[in-house]
Write a protein that holds these residues in place. Structure first.
Motif, PDB file in Angstrom:
ATOM      1  N   TYR A  20       0.835  -1.205   0.000  1.00 10.08           N
ATOM      2  CA  TYR A  20       0.000   0.000   0.000  1.00 10.08           C
ATOM      3  C   TYR A  20       0.870   1.255   0.000  1.00 10.08           C
ATOM      4  CZ  TYR A  20      -3.694  -3.237   1.322  1.00 10.08           C
ATOM      5  OH  TYR A  20      -4.582  -4.278   1.329  1.00 10.08           O
ATOM      6  N   MET A  21       0.313   2.330  -0.538  1.00  9.43           N
ATOM      7  CA  MET A  21       0.903   3.660  -0.425  1.00  9.43           C
ATOM      8  C   MET A  21      -0.178   4.585   0.101  1.00  9.43           C
ATOM      9  SD  MET A  21       1.380   6.967  -1.561  1.00  9.43           S
ATOM     10  CE  MET A  21       0.863   7.138  -3.263  1.00  9.43           C
ATOM     11  N   ASN A  22       0.054   5.134   1.291  1.00 13.12           N
ATOM     12  CA  ASN A  22      -0.936   5.981   1.965  1.00 13.12           C
ATOM     13  C   ASN A  22      -2.322   5.338   1.988  1.00 13.12           C
ATOM     14  OD1 ASN A  22       1.073   7.829   2.413  1.00 13.12           O
ATOM     15  ND2 ASN A  22       0.393   9.298   0.880  1.00 13.12           N
ATOM     16  N   GLY A  23      -2.325   4.029   2.238  1.00 13.41           N
ATOM     17  CA  GLY A  23      -3.575   3.290   2.381  1.00 13.41           C
ATOM     18  C   GLY A  23      -4.182   2.780   1.094  1.00 13.41           C
ATOM     19  N   GLN A  24      -3.653   3.164  -0.050  1.00 17.42           N
ATOM     20  CA  GLN A  24      -4.187   2.714  -1.340  1.00 17.42           C
ATOM     21  C   GLN A  24      -3.373   1.522  -1.825  1.00 17.42           C
ATOM     22  OE1 GLN A  24      -4.668   5.765  -4.264  1.00 17.42           O
ATOM     23  NE2 GLN A  24      -5.154   4.336  -5.917  1.00 17.42           N
ATOM     24  N   ARG A  25      -4.057   0.435  -2.151  1.00 12.74           N
ATOM     25  CA  ARG A  25      -3.358  -0.791  -2.532  1.00 12.74           C
ATOM     26  C   ARG A  25      -2.653  -0.642  -3.874  1.00 12.74           C
ATOM     27  NH1 ARG A  25      -5.235  -6.823  -1.078  1.00 12.74           N
ATOM     28  NH2 ARG A  25      -3.467  -7.948  -2.021  1.00 12.74           N
ATOM     29  N   LEU A  26      -1.405  -1.121  -3.934  1.00  9.07           N
ATOM     30  CA  LEU A  26      -0.645  -1.107  -5.178  1.00  9.07           C
ATOM     31  C   LEU A  26      -1.065  -2.268  -6.068  1.00  9.07           C
ATOM     32  CD1 LEU A  26       2.952  -0.314  -3.834  1.00  9.07           C
ATOM     33  CD2 LEU A  26       1.163   1.285  -4.558  1.00  9.07           C
ATOM     34  N   SER A  27      -1.087  -2.031  -7.367  1.00 10.40           N
ATOM     35  CA  SER A  27      -1.506  -3.045  -8.329  1.00 10.40           C
ATOM     36  C   SER A  27      -0.380  -4.044  -8.589  1.00 10.40           C
ATOM     37  CB  SER A  27      -1.911  -2.395  -9.653  1.00 10.40           C
ATOM     38  OG  SER A  27      -2.979  -1.489  -9.469  1.00 10.40           O
ATOM     39  N   PRO A  28      -0.723  -5.283  -8.915  1.00 10.33           N
ATOM     40  CA  PRO A  28       0.310  -6.252  -9.310  1.00 10.33           C
ATOM     41  C   PRO A  28       1.043  -5.778 -10.564  1.00 10.33           C
ATOM     42  CG  PRO A  28      -1.787  -7.339  -8.854  1.00 10.33           C
ATOM     43  CD  PRO A  28      -2.070  -5.878  -8.883  1.00 10.33           C
ATOM     44  N   LEU A  29       2.316  -6.141 -10.661  1.00 10.46           N
ATOM     45  CA  LEU A  29       3.111  -5.734 -11.813  1.00 10.46           C
ATOM     46  C   LEU A  29       2.665  -6.468 -13.073  1.00 10.46           C
ATOM     47  CD1 LEU A  29       6.696  -5.656 -10.242  1.00 10.46           C
ATOM     48  CD2 LEU A  29       5.048  -3.784 -10.477  1.00 10.46           C
ATOM     49  N   GLU A  30       2.740  -5.782 -14.202  1.00  8.24           N
ATOM     50  CA  GLU A  30       2.417  -6.381 -15.498  1.00  8.24           C
ATOM     51  C   GLU A  30       3.694  -6.677 -16.260  1.00  8.24           C
ATOM     52  OE1 GLU A  30      -0.285  -3.898 -17.627  1.00  8.24           O
ATOM     53  OE2 GLU A  30      -1.809  -3.902 -16.039  1.00  8.24           O
ATOM     54  N   ALA A  31       3.684  -7.789 -17.008  1.00  8.52           N
ATOM     55  CA  ALA A  31       4.869  -8.202 -17.758  1.00  8.52           C
ATOM     56  C   ALA A  31       5.185  -7.203 -18.867  1.00  8.52           C
ATOM     57  CB  ALA A  31       4.648  -9.589 -18.354  1.00  8.52           C
ATOM     58  N   LEU A  32       6.479  -7.111 -19.195  1.00  9.05           N
ATOM     59  CA  LEU A  32       6.917  -6.256 -20.294  1.00  9.05           C
ATOM     60  C   LEU A  32       8.242  -6.777 -20.812  1.00  9.05           C
ATOM     61  CD1 LEU A  32       8.377  -2.849 -19.040  1.00  9.05           C
ATOM     62  CD2 LEU A  32       8.393  -4.957 -17.710  1.00  9.05           C
TER      63      LEU A  32
END
Length: 264
Positions: free
Chosen positions: A137-149
């Motif tokens: 989380y960042m300031n309570g907001q959940r971070l998204s899973p990473l996408e392949a590239l």
């Protein structure tokens, strides 16, 4: 150990430590050097670590603490039991010269397994944290899973010195890597570079000389979004001694290390 209660307590500690650092901008700063002229430590580093150590021991005196400035005054030779890893100001050069682009880092390990990681960008007031198995989380907001590239679309954090002749890595491979990537960045703070990978702002970060407190919190946060961490010879991260380090989007991790990194 009540993990939620300890989490709430740690959030209070790190925010209060950040406020103390912000107030220090208006006070006299005393600067010393450590291993070399670019390895700085200030009275604020030491005072902040002492404050954090005191707060940790107020919660439970049995907790062991591995801190950059050694304010806990104890030797840590194993990760048995509960071990806290503390970097009071990661990016001290930035703190001294820029008054930004530095962070407080706190990690909690139990028998060598990361349970909670916290990185606080003090000036931006961005608090990143993760509890094992519960997301990042960042300031309570959940971070998204990473996408392949693919690697040629990646932005990688790396210090430019490694693209010149040096004692750690064959620099020709680094030059080849730089020409392959979409771009490179260097923030001057390992903790902030790791959270840049965790948020997808960068796709990998690598260094040839980091200490446990530089990476302990970040790898817990990064793991919760799917990032992979290792040494640059693809061994498990070293949390007791200084070593090489990479954290990366899993889609480029092995290719980046295997095709471009040759350690000396």
């Amino acid at each position: 150990m009540d993990r939620q209660a300890l989490h709430d307590y740690t959030l209070t500690i790190i925010k209060e430590a950040g406020e103390r650092i912000r107030k220090s901008f208006f006070e006299t700063m005393y600067i010393e050097t450590k291993s070399d002229a670019n390895d700085l430590v200030t009275n604020i580093d030491k005072e902040t670590e002492a404050f954090i150590v005191k707060k940790i021991h107020a919660y439970d005196e049995s907790f062991r603490i591995l801190g950059e400035e050694g304010m806990a005054e104890e030797e840590i030779s194993s990760l048995e039991g509960v071990v806290w890893m503390v970097d009071p100001i990661d990016g001290t050069m930035n703190f001294v010269r820029q008054r930004r682009n530095f962070a407080i880092s706190i990690a909690i390990y139990v028998d060598g397994v990361g349970q909670a990681g916290y990185i606080y960008d003090v000036v931006a007031d961005e608090l990143y944290f993760a509890l094992k198995g519960q997301g990042a989380y960042m300031n309570g907001q959940r971070l998204s899973p990473l996408e392949a590239l693919p690697l040629n679309e990646a932005i990688v954090g790396i210090n430019a010195v490694w693209a010149t002749p040096n004692p750690s890595v064959e620099h020709e491979g680094i030059i080849k890597l730089i020409h392959t990537l979409r771009g490179t960045r260097s923030l001057g703070s390992a903790t902030l570079e790791i959270v840049a990978v965790a948020t997808g702002r960068m796709d990998a970060y690598l260094s040839f000389r980091l200490s446990p407190w530089d990476i302990a919190a970040g790898i817990i946060i990064a793991q919760e979004v799917g990032a992979v961490s290792s040494t640059l010879d693809l061994n498990a991260v070293n949390l007791l001694n200084q070593d090489t380090f990479i954290v990366a989007n899993p889609s480029i991790h092995k290719e980046l290390v295997g095709d471009y990194i040759t350690l000396k």
